[in-house]
Structures are given as structure tokens and as C-alpha cells.
Write an enzyme that holds these catalytic residues in place. Structure first.
Site, PDB file in Angstrom:
ATOM      1  N   GLU A 363       0.715  -1.380   0.020  1.00 16.87           N
ATOM      2  CA  GLU A 363      -0.042  -0.086   0.011  1.00 16.87           C
ATOM      3  C   GLU A 363       0.808   1.403  -0.055  1.00 16.87           C
ATOM      4  O   GLU A 363       0.247   2.321   0.655  1.00 16.87           O
ATOM      5  CB  GLU A 363      -1.018  -0.037   1.196  1.00 16.87           C
ATOM      6  CG  GLU A 363      -1.966  -1.074   1.216  1.00 16.87           C
ATOM      7  CD  GLU A 363      -3.018  -0.847   0.087  1.00 16.87           C
ATOM      8  OE1 GLU A 363      -3.035   0.170  -0.645  1.00 16.87           O
ATOM      9  OE2 GLU A 363      -3.804  -1.823  -0.108  1.00 16.87           O
ATOM     10  N   GLY A 364       2.160   1.295  -0.700  1.00 13.76           N
ATOM     11  CA  GLY A 364       3.048   2.270  -0.599  1.00 13.76           C
ATOM     12  C   GLY A 364       3.875   2.265   0.455  1.00 13.76           C
ATOM     13  O   GLY A 364       3.635   2.019   1.577  1.00 13.76           O
TER      14      GLY A 364
END
Length: 379
Positions: A363-364
Site C-alpha cells: 500500500e505504498g
């Protein structure tokens, strides 16, 4: 150790109690064996779906729970305390439902959303590619128009529930440039769609992560979500919420590690005293507890901003950064508290430490979160 939660309504309190009961009954007894054997939890997501836990933040009109995000995230945290892989897969499923809920037509919503929110269809999120992780604009997987729909060609990577999901939020290129990416509700199976061998991961081993190879598979035109070229807008609109999901999962994992460490420290004795009564170890546990409480407060602050309709992008990045770094530190310290036993697979803390690492990456990455935060400060 019970978590003293401040929940907004009696209904929310009942929901958390139900989640804890299901997690203790269905997740906790299975997690050790399934993770060690890398065995998929057959039937478990159907149980969560029947309990209404797979569509909590979505509209009741389509079968969702109609719950504020601050409540949904605390449900995720409760699941993660017992089984991180299941909580992460639940977060990803919720993320995969977002494009249709936020950008789909009424006809699309009526057709697919009730089954998704009921957990009858489990979703995966297919954005990343082997050479395009955090740089979503670099996608090369193509979606070319045909007489009846789109022909998909290319490779997607790092798909949670890959090969197991019933649908994928798929992002593919329909034209050159940043405005040439489109979003599709892709089927879980199709002629010309195949999946790679599940990745050999450090943790979260019971739920597969795979690549997907689209070799000219044709999907119906009705599976396009939004307009052509709207894909990045759709993807980015969901990522802040997805980051909060991972922050909640990381907090639950850290809480589980703290619980194990405190339990052990209250039972183990040295020099005639419980080891928790030795100041050096007691202070370490205090720092662990402070990290968990801080992580929870940070993701709840961002969630409450989201629920109020206020901007929360920077706060979501802060929450993901703080909670996942805390999980890595707390799980590592839990191994230290247990000493040699913590390094063995007879206790779960070594697994917690392995599971925590990925929280800082997906998610980054946390480097990307720092970039988002710093850009917000410079604006």
C-alpha cells in the site's frame, strides 16, 4: 489483554464484541497450523461474509454495513490480533469493492455489489506490475477495444488472493499517458488468464500472493468502471482508505505481540521476581504499549476526518507510516522479551515479526509515505 476502545455507538460496541467472538472461535484456533503449512483457510471468508464483516463501510442499500470508517478499522484490528493474513485479505477485499461503489453505474452496482459486500464474491486488487509498483502511471498492461469488450494483455503482480479471488479491480492501459489508464471489474477466471506460483513470502503465508498473466483474455464492455482514462483517479481515490486498512492491521498485529510479551513477562521469573517487575524489561514493555496506543490513535484520527468528509490524505500516510513502523518495532521487541523462546516457532512472536515487515512495504512503501507527507508540507 482487552483493548479499552472508545466506540461511537452501542451498535459499534456490539459489532466489535461480535468480531472478537468470531475471531476467537474461527481464526485463533486455526492460524498457527495454516500459516506453518501455508494452507488456505477454506470457508473462512464465507463465515466473515455471513457475519456482515466484509462490507462494513459500504451502503446498506447494496447490502453493506453502513458503518463509519473508524468502526470498520477497529474490526480489522480485532481480526489482525488473531490472524494478520486474514485481516489484510479483508482490507484488500474492501479496497477492491471501492471502484464499483464509488464510480460504478447503478446497473453495475445492482448486478455485482450485493454479492461482493456479502462475501459471496471475494475481491483482489490488481494495480501493481513487475516494473510498476509505487509508480502506477508506468503501467503497461493493455486493454484494447474489441467488438464486444476489451482484450487484456500483460502481467500484473503482487495480487493478494491471486488465483483465489472471484473478481479483481484491474487497472490497464487503454491509451498512452497518465490519462490512458482505465479500471475494470475483471472476472476471477477467464480464457487467457493464468496465475503464477504463489510468492514464497516471509509471512502472511496462508493467503496467496501471485502474479496474473493476461494473454489476450477478452472481458465484456460492461466491466469498465467509470470512463476510459479515469483509472488513476479511481485507484488513487481508494489508496488513502487502503492505507488506513493496513494501519489498522499493523496495529492489531502489534497489539498481539504486546499481549504475548506481557503474558510471558508476567509468568517468567528470574532472580526471584517476575521479569515484568525488573525495571529494564518493564520500561521496554511500557514503550511497546505506548507505540501501540499511538498507532491506534493516529489511524483513528485519520478515519474520523474521513468520516466527516474532511481531507485525510496526509493523515492516512502518517497513520500508515506510524502504525507499520510501530508494528515492526513492537514485534521485534516482543521477540527480545521472550529471549531464546521468542526465536523459536513454539511461540507466535517470531511469526509476528515476519508478518510486520511487509506492512512497511505494501500500500505504498514507508518511503513513499514520507514523500507524500513532505509534499503536503511543501504545498
Amino acid at each position: 489483554m482487552a483493548v479499552d476502545r472508545l466506540l461511537p455507538t452501542p451498535e459499534a460496541e456490539d459489532l466489535i464484541a461480535l468480531t472478537s467472538e468470531i475471531a476467537d472461535k474461527e481464526l485463533a484456533p486455526r492460524v498457527d497450523q495454516h500459516e506453518s503449512e501455508e494452507r488456505y483457510p477454506e470457508g473462512l471468508f464465507a463465515v466473515l461474509g455471513r457475519a456482515g464483516l466484509l462490507g462494513l463501510p459500504y451502503s446498506e442499500e447494496y447490502g453493506g454495513g453502513g458503518q463509519p470508517y473508524e468502526v470498520y478499522l477497529q474490526v480489522l484490528e480485532e481480526l489482525a490480533r488473531r490472524w494478520a493474513a486474514v485481516a489484510v485479505a479483508t482490507s484488500v477485499h474492501t479496497l477492491a469493492c471501492h471502484p464499483l461503489s464509488a464510480f460504478g453505474t447503478e446497473e453495475q452496482k445492482q448486478k455485482w455489489l450485493p454479492s461482493m459486500l456479502a462475501g459471496e464474491m471475494i475481491g483482489g486488487y490488481s494495480l501493481s506490475e513487475p516494473q510498476a509498483g509505487s509508480d502506477a502511471a508506468a503501467l503497461t498492461c493493455k486493454a484494447e477495444r474489441t467488438d464486444t469488450g476489451y482484450r487484456i494483455t500483460g502481467t500484473k503482480a503482487w495480487i493478494t488472493h491471486g488465483g483465489r479471488a472471484d473478481f479483481y479491480a484491474l487497472f490497464a492501459r487503454t491509451a498512452p499517458g497518465n490519462h490512458g489508464i482505465s479500471c475494470f471489474v475483471a472476472p476471477g477466471q477467464a480464457d487467457g488468464l493464468s496465475f503464477g506460483r504463489p510468492e514464497r513470502k516471509m509471512g502472511l503465508q496462508a493467503v496467496p500472493t501471485t502474479s496474473a498473466m493476461w494473454d489476450g483474455a477478452v472481458i465484456d464492455a460492461e466491466r469498465l468502471v467509470g470512463e476510459e482514462g479515469q483509472g488513476l483517479q479511481i485507484a488513487f481515490s481508494a489508496l488513502d482508505s487502503g492505507r488506513l486498512g493496513i494501519a489498522a492491521c499493523a496495529t492489531g498485529l502489534a497489539q498481539a505481540a504486546l499481549d504475548s510479551a506481557v503474558g510471558y513477562a508476567n509468568e517468567r521469573t528470574t532472580f526471584g521476581r517476575k521479569i515484568i517487575d525488573h525495571q529494564g524489561l518493564g520500561f521496554l514493555l511500557a514503550d511497546m504499549a505506548a507505540a501501540v496506543d499511538s498507532a491506534r490513535a493516529t489511524y483513528l484520527d485519520a478515519a474520523r476526518r474521513r468520516d466527516l468528509g474532511r481531507p485525510f490524505s496526509r493523515q492516512a500516510s502518517v497513520a500508515k507510516l506510524v502504525a507499520t513502523d510501530a508494528a515492526m518495532k513492537v514485534t521485534t521487541d516482543a521477540v527480545q522479551v521472550l529471549g531464546g523462546y521468542g526465536y523459536t516457532r513454539d511461540f507466535p512472536v517470531e511469526r509476528y515479526m515476519r508478518e510486520a515487515k511487509i506492512m512497511q512495504i505494501f500500500e505504498g512503501t514507508n518511503q513513499i509515505q514520507r514523500l507524500v507527507i513532505s509534499r503536503g508540507l511543501a504545498a
